[in-house]
Design an enzyme around this catalytic site. Structure first.
Site, short mmCIF file in Angstrom:
data_model
loop_
_atom_site.label_atom_id
_atom_site.label_comp_id
_atom_site.label_asym_id
_atom_site.label_seq_id
_atom_site.Cartn_x
_atom_site.Cartn_y
_atom_site.Cartn_z
N ASN A 28 -3.94 -3.46 -10.38
CA ASN A 28 -3.84 -4.90 -10.11
C ASN A 28 -5.01 -5.27 -9.21
O ASN A 28 -5.00 -4.96 -8.02
CB ASN A 28 -2.50 -5.21 -9.43
CG ASN A 28 -2.39 -6.66 -8.99
OD1 ASN A 28 -3.24 -7.49 -9.36
ND2 ASN A 28 -1.36 -6.97 -8.22
N TRP A 29 -6.00 -5.91 -9.81
CA TRP A 29 -7.21 -6.22 -9.04
C TRP A 29 -7.01 -7.37 -8.07
O TRP A 29 -7.89 -7.64 -7.24
CB TRP A 29 -8.36 -6.56 -10.01
CG TRP A 29 -8.90 -5.40 -10.77
CD1 TRP A 29 -8.35 -4.14 -10.87
CD2 TRP A 29 -10.11 -5.37 -11.54
NE1 TRP A 29 -9.15 -3.35 -11.66
CE2 TRP A 29 -10.23 -4.07 -12.08
CE3 TRP A 29 -11.09 -6.32 -11.83
CZ2 TRP A 29 -11.31 -3.71 -12.89
CZ3 TRP A 29 -12.15 -5.95 -12.65
CH2 TRP A 29 -12.25 -4.65 -13.16
N LYS A 30 -5.89 -8.09 -8.22
CA LYS A 30 -5.64 -9.29 -7.37
C LYS A 30 -6.85 -10.21 -7.45
O LYS A 30 -7.51 -10.27 -8.50
CB LYS A 30 -5.29 -8.86 -5.94
CG LYS A 30 -4.17 -7.79 -5.95
CD LYS A 30 -3.53 -7.54 -4.62
CE LYS A 30 -2.43 -6.50 -4.79
NZ LYS A 30 -1.70 -6.24 -3.57
N HIS A 66 5.07 -10.74 -8.78
CA HIS A 66 4.47 -9.99 -7.67
C HIS A 66 4.89 -10.64 -6.35
O HIS A 66 4.99 -11.86 -6.26
CB HIS A 66 2.95 -9.96 -7.80
CG HIS A 66 2.33 -8.96 -6.88
ND1 HIS A 66 2.15 -9.20 -5.53
CD2 HIS A 66 1.89 -7.70 -7.10
CE1 HIS A 66 1.62 -8.12 -4.98
NE2 HIS A 66 1.45 -7.20 -5.91
N GLU A 96 3.31 -11.23 -3.77
CA GLU A 96 2.34 -12.21 -3.26
C GLU A 96 2.58 -13.58 -3.89
O GLU A 96 2.30 -14.61 -3.28
CB GLU A 96 0.91 -11.70 -3.50
CG GLU A 96 0.59 -10.57 -2.52
CD GLU A 96 -0.44 -9.56 -3.00
OE1 GLU A 96 -1.15 -9.85 -3.99
OE2 GLU A 96 -0.52 -8.48 -2.40
N GLU A 132 7.89 -2.43 -5.79
CA GLU A 132 6.82 -2.54 -4.79
C GLU A 132 7.41 -3.04 -3.47
O GLU A 132 7.59 -4.25 -3.29
CB GLU A 132 5.76 -3.55 -5.26
CG GLU A 132 5.03 -3.16 -6.51
CD GLU A 132 3.63 -3.77 -6.57
OE1 GLU A 132 2.69 -3.01 -6.84
OE2 GLU A 132 3.48 -4.98 -6.32
N GLY A 171 -0.74 -2.94 0.55
CA GLY A 171 -1.98 -3.20 1.28
C GLY A 171 -1.96 -2.74 2.72
O GLY A 171 -2.85 -3.09 3.49
N SER A 217 0.36 0.92 -1.71
CA SER A 217 -0.50 1.92 -1.07
C SER A 217 -0.52 3.25 -1.81
O SER A 217 -0.56 4.31 -1.19
CB SER A 217 -0.09 2.11 0.40
OG SER A 217 -0.32 0.91 1.14
N GLY A 230 -3.05 -1.38 -6.26
CA GLY A 230 -3.88 -2.50 -5.79
C GLY A 230 -5.24 -2.01 -5.34
O GLY A 230 -6.15 -1.78 -6.14
N GLY A 231 -5.40 -1.83 -4.03
CA GLY A 231 -6.71 -1.52 -3.45
C GLY A 231 -7.43 -0.37 -4.11
O GLY A 231 -8.63 -0.45 -4.40
P1 13P Z 1 -1.95 -1.74 -2.72
O1 13P Z 1 -2.07 -0.58 -3.68
O2 13P Z 1 -3.26 -2.28 -2.28
O3 13P Z 1 -1.00 -1.46 -1.63
O4 13P Z 1 -1.30 -2.94 -3.60
C1 13P Z 1 -0.15 -2.71 -4.32
C2 13P Z 1 0.12 -3.88 -5.17
O5 13P Z 1 0.46 -4.94 -4.68
C3 13P Z 1 -0.05 -3.72 -6.62
O6 13P Z 1 0.47 -4.80 -7.32
#
Ligand code: 13P
Length: 249
Positions: free
Chosen positions: A9-11, A93, A95, A164, A170, A209, A230-231
């Protein structure tokens, strides 16, 4: 037997050059034996689809409207995502739940819209730190899942779920293997209440994470079918290492 899935997930990250570079790096060394997807920002889906054509790396989006095409300024329909070559779309998600007030009911409507257009929704659920500290984790996840599971067996059997925990996203602090496995088992039990095929076939990913160092132990759990990353998905080496960890188990 469920195959593992690792989805990045590149956000809200990326520019044309980065999209081209990262996707080429991934496709040139994509491992066999695991399904891999990247959910890129909407403006770059078309570009990404061109780079990914025939590569085996699947394309996903990060959100979708619950409505079919119409007067909905700023929204993107499932039909549009399908035409752009998406296979997956993330819905619910945290977010979006937190920043955009998306209710679990609306998340279920988004999942239904995605399925109507032939997309596979990746439905995200997970508790906040306060909810975990109040010992409400499984109750919160059950509440978030309820409207999705109410779509019925035929729909549920076609989707992916991602657990999640909000406090792990994050932060660099992943859920422990035991914490994740416990919630995944609860999700699996909820799926069993829908149909045996849902319990056997629906993939439940862990997100929060996920790093190359932690992926293998998580993915070795019987109810953890891969990761939503994510990251670490923004770094080709790290993301490929996580994909390879899924192959190895
Ligand atoms: P991180 O891997 O950066 O913690 O993000 C997880 C995430 O929100 C994937 O959708």
């Amino acid at each position: 037997m469920r195959s593992k899935l690792v989805a990045g997930n590149w956000k809200m990250h990326g520019r044309r050059e980065m999209v081209a570079g990262l996707l080429s790096a991934l496709t040139s060394r994509l491992p066999q034996g695991v399904d891999v997807a990247v959910c890129v920002p909407s403006p770059y889906l078309d570009q990404a689809a061109d780079v990914l054509a025939g590569s085996g790396l699947l394309l996903g989006a990060q959100d979708v409207s619950e409505c079919d095409d119409g007067a909905y300024t700023g929204e993107v329909s499932a039909g549009m995502l399908r035409e752009l070559g998406c296979h997956y779309v993330i819905v619910g998600h945290s977010e979006r739940r937190l920043r955009h007030g998306e209710s679990s009911q609306r998340v279920a409507e988004k999942a239904a819209a995605a399925l109507r257009s032939g997309l596979v929704p990746i439905v995200c659920v997970g508790e906040t730190l306060a909810e975990r500290q109040a010992d409400r984790t499984e109750a919160v996840v059950a509440e978030q899942l309820a409207p999705v599971l109410a779509l019925g067996a035929a729909q549920v059997e076609r989707l992916v779920i991602a657990y999640e925990p909000v406090w792990a996203i994050g932060t660099g602090v992943s859920a422990t293997v035991e914490e994740a496995a416990q919630v995944h088992a609860a999700i699996r039990a909820a799926l069993a209440g829908v149909s045996p095929a849902a319990a056997d076939g629906v993939r439940v990913l862990y997100g929060g994470s996920v790093k190359p160092e932690t992926a293998a132990a998580l993915f070795a759990q019987k109810d953890i079918d891969g990761g939503l990353v994510g990251g670490a998905a923004l770094d080709a080496e790290a993301f490929l290492a996580i994909c390879n960890a899924a192959v190895a188990v």
